[in-house]
Design a protein around this motif. Structure first.
Motif, PDB file in Angstrom:
ATOM      1  N   TYR A 141       0.828  -1.195   0.000  1.00 28.39           N
ATOM      2  CA  TYR A 141       0.000   0.000   0.000  1.00 28.39           C
ATOM      3  C   TYR A 141       0.867   1.251   0.000  1.00 28.39           C
ATOM      4  CZ  TYR A 141       0.736   1.506   4.881  1.00 28.39           C
ATOM      5  OH  TYR A 141       1.276   1.988   6.066  1.00 28.39           O
ATOM      6  N   THR A 142       0.305   2.313  -0.514  1.00 28.01           N
ATOM      7  CA  THR A 142       0.904   3.629  -0.371  1.00 28.01           C
ATOM      8  C   THR A 142      -0.128   4.531   0.277  1.00 28.01           C
ATOM      9  OG1 THR A 142       2.254   5.317  -1.491  1.00 28.01           O
ATOM     10  CG2 THR A 142       0.244   4.599  -2.631  1.00 28.01           C
ATOM     11  N   TYR A 143       0.351   5.523   1.021  1.00 31.71           N
ATOM     12  CA  TYR A 143      -0.557   6.311   1.846  1.00 31.71           C
ATOM     13  C   TYR A 143      -0.652   7.759   1.356  1.00 31.71           C
ATOM     14  CZ  TYR A 143      -2.762   8.370   5.902  1.00 31.71           C
ATOM     15  OH  TYR A 143      -3.630   9.053   6.720  1.00 31.71           O
ATOM     16  N   HIS A 144      -1.878   8.265   1.333  1.00 33.79           N
ATOM     17  CA  HIS A 144      -2.135   9.657   0.960  1.00 33.79           C
ATOM     18  C   HIS A 144      -2.485  10.457   2.201  1.00 33.79           C
ATOM     19  CE1 HIS A 144      -3.899  13.287  -0.577  1.00 33.79           C
ATOM     20  NE2 HIS A 144      -5.112  12.938  -0.214  1.00 33.79           N
ATOM     21  N   ASP A 145      -1.651  11.460   2.515  1.00 40.48           N
ATOM     22  CA  ASP A 145      -1.953  12.373   3.615  1.00 40.48           C
ATOM     23  C   ASP A 145      -2.963  13.402   3.127  1.00 40.48           C
ATOM     24  OD1 ASP A 145       0.048  11.902   5.967  1.00 40.48           O
ATOM     25  OD2 ASP A 145       1.289  11.772   4.172  1.00 40.48           O
ATOM     26  N   SER A 146      -4.183  13.313   3.614  1.00 40.83           N
ATOM     27  CA  SER A 146      -5.179  14.302   3.203  1.00 40.83           C
ATOM     28  C   SER A 146      -4.837  15.651   3.816  1.00 40.83           C
ATOM     29  CB  SER A 146      -6.584  13.871   3.642  1.00 40.83           C
ATOM     30  OG  SER A 146      -6.784  14.114   5.020  1.00 40.83           O
ATOM     31  N   CYS A 147      -5.220  16.722   3.139  1.00 42.07           N
ATOM     32  CA  CYS A 147      -4.955  18.077   3.641  1.00 42.07           C
ATOM     33  C   CYS A 147      -5.562  18.275   5.028  1.00 42.07           C
ATOM     34  CB  CYS A 147      -5.519  19.112   2.682  1.00 42.07           C
ATOM     35  SG  CYS A 147      -4.752  19.116   1.048  1.00 42.07           S
ATOM     36  N   SER A 148      -6.781  17.795   5.203  1.00 43.67           N
ATOM     37  CA  SER A 148      -7.467  17.984   6.482  1.00 43.67           C
ATOM     38  C   SER A 148      -6.776  17.231   7.600  1.00 43.67           C
ATOM     39  CB  SER A 148      -8.921  17.521   6.373  1.00 43.67           C
ATOM     40  OG  SER A 148      -9.634  18.317   5.455  1.00 43.67           O
ATOM     41  N   ALA A 149      -6.381  15.993   7.335  1.00 41.28           N
ATOM     42  CA  ALA A 149      -5.713  15.197   8.369  1.00 41.28           C
ATOM     43  C   ALA A 149      -4.385  15.826   8.761  1.00 41.28           C
ATOM     44  CB  ALA A 149      -5.503  13.768   7.880  1.00 41.28           C
ATOM     45  N   LEU A 150      -3.573  16.143   7.773  1.00 38.94           N
ATOM     46  CA  LEU A 150      -2.222  16.623   8.033  1.00 38.94           C
ATOM     47  C   LEU A 150      -2.195  18.058   8.537  1.00 38.94           C
ATOM     48  CD1 LEU A 150       0.725  15.660   7.816  1.00 38.94           C
ATOM     49  CD2 LEU A 150       0.784  16.663   5.523  1.00 38.94           C
ATOM     50  N   ARG A 151      -2.933  18.932   7.867  1.00 43.70           N
ATOM     51  CA  ARG A 151      -2.811  20.354   8.152  1.00 43.70           C
ATOM     52  C   ARG A 151      -3.803  20.868   9.200  1.00 43.70           C
ATOM     53  NH1 ARG A 151      -1.651  19.215   2.939  1.00 43.70           N
ATOM     54  NH2 ARG A 151       0.336  20.012   2.135  1.00 43.70           N
ATOM     55  N   GLU A 152      -4.980  20.284   9.246  1.00 41.15           N
ATOM     56  CA  GLU A 152      -5.979  20.755  10.211  1.00 41.15           C
ATOM     57  C   GLU A 152      -5.940  19.980  11.520  1.00 41.15           C
ATOM     58  OE1 GLU A 152      -9.904  22.009   9.043  1.00 41.15           O
ATOM     59  OE2 GLU A 152      -9.439  21.568   6.952  1.00 41.15           O
ATOM     60  N   CYS A 153      -5.576  18.695  11.431  1.00 39.20           N
ATOM     61  CA  CYS A 153      -5.606  17.851  12.631  1.00 39.20           C
ATOM     62  C   CYS A 153      -4.222  17.395  13.091  1.00 39.20           C
ATOM     63  CB  CYS A 153      -6.488  16.619  12.382  1.00 39.20           C
ATOM     64  SG  CYS A 153      -8.201  17.007  11.980  1.00 39.20           S
ATOM     65  N   GLY A 154      -3.204  17.624  12.285  1.00 36.04           N
ATOM     66  CA  GLY A 154      -1.854  17.217  12.666  1.00 36.04           C
ATOM     67  C   GLY A 154      -1.651  15.720  12.690  1.00 36.04           C
TER      68      GLY A 154
END
Length: 249
Positions: A141-154
């Protein structure tokens, strides 16, 4: 005594990806958590907020606060959702929406904000879980860091820790994993060509890894990417973290 959580199922998950919601419940119960679901819940208000309709968004948000008001006997009860996008909306944008409201309403807002968690950050940060017993899925698998997860929720390490604990699953990081997928809600409608080009770039990076699965915390991102993948008939399957953690048992 088991921990009790209230689950918040976003409107698009409820309507388009109900299996992901059920898999979240399956995982939580596997880990000994008692799950409570309020059938009156609807939406966090993010679509209206992002479109600039803040009074309408506030009305929906007020209902969210009412639906998830903590019982007097359990004021610290957690709220868990399979969507970092909605969690980010509640934690961050609600502050603006209720800034001019009465102190009691602001207090209710802060109460919900401090109790709401995205699934993976709850599993790792609150329960201390780094692997779901019995979880198994063969492949890469490869993982996608969503904008909301990474930037809004850390959120960054938690989903990877859990996915790396799935038997038979190997992680291969893609290039520019933190770059936006191009969805952005109404952005995909207003700026279709740019949105599709961003999805294409993200999918191409994922394919370069040779992964079988593209995984993320947000089905909104996965819905956007999966539509491009299916249109182009590409050999890649999109899965939400909850769907992976619920596999094999």
């Amino acid at each position: 005594m088991p921990i009790t959580v209230d689950i918040f199922i976003p409107c698009f998950v409820d309507q388009l990806y109900p299996t992901t919601a059920l898999n979240m419940v399956k995982v939580l119960e596997r880990l000994g958590v008692h799950v409570n679901y309020n059938p009156n819940q609807t939406c966090c208000g993010q679509p209206a907020y992002n479109a600039g309709h803040h009074p309408a968004a506030r009305a929906v948000a007020e209902k969210m606060l009412d639906d998830f008001a903590a019982p007097a006997a359990d004021a610290g009860r957690y709220i868990v959702s399979p969507s970092a996008s909605c969690v980010g909306m509640v934690r961050n944008s609600y502050t603006e929406l209720f800034a001019a409201e009465a102190p009691a309403q602001q207090s209710a807002c802060r109460g919900v904000q401090t109790r709401v968690y995205e699934l993976t950050e709850f599993l790792v940060g609150v329960l201390g879980t780094t692997a779901v017993p019995g979880a198994r899925l063969a492949g890469r698998y490869t993982y996608h860091d969503s904008c909301s997860a990474l930037r809004e929720c850390g959120i960054g390490p938690a989903p990877r820790q859990l996915l790396d604990g799935v038997a038979g699953l190997e992680r291969i990081e893609m290039a520019e994993t933190s770059t936006c997928c191009g969805f952005g809600g109404t952005f995909a409608v207003k700026f279709e060509a740019i949105s599709v080009a961003m999805a294409q770039q993200k999918v191409e990076h994922a394919l370069e890894t040779g992964a079988d699965y593209l995984v993320s915390t947000d089905v909104s991102c996965l819905m956007h990417l999966d539509s491009y993948i299916k249109k182009e008939k590409l050999p890649l399957k999109c899965l939400h973290v909850a769907d992976v953690l619920a596999s094999g048992w």
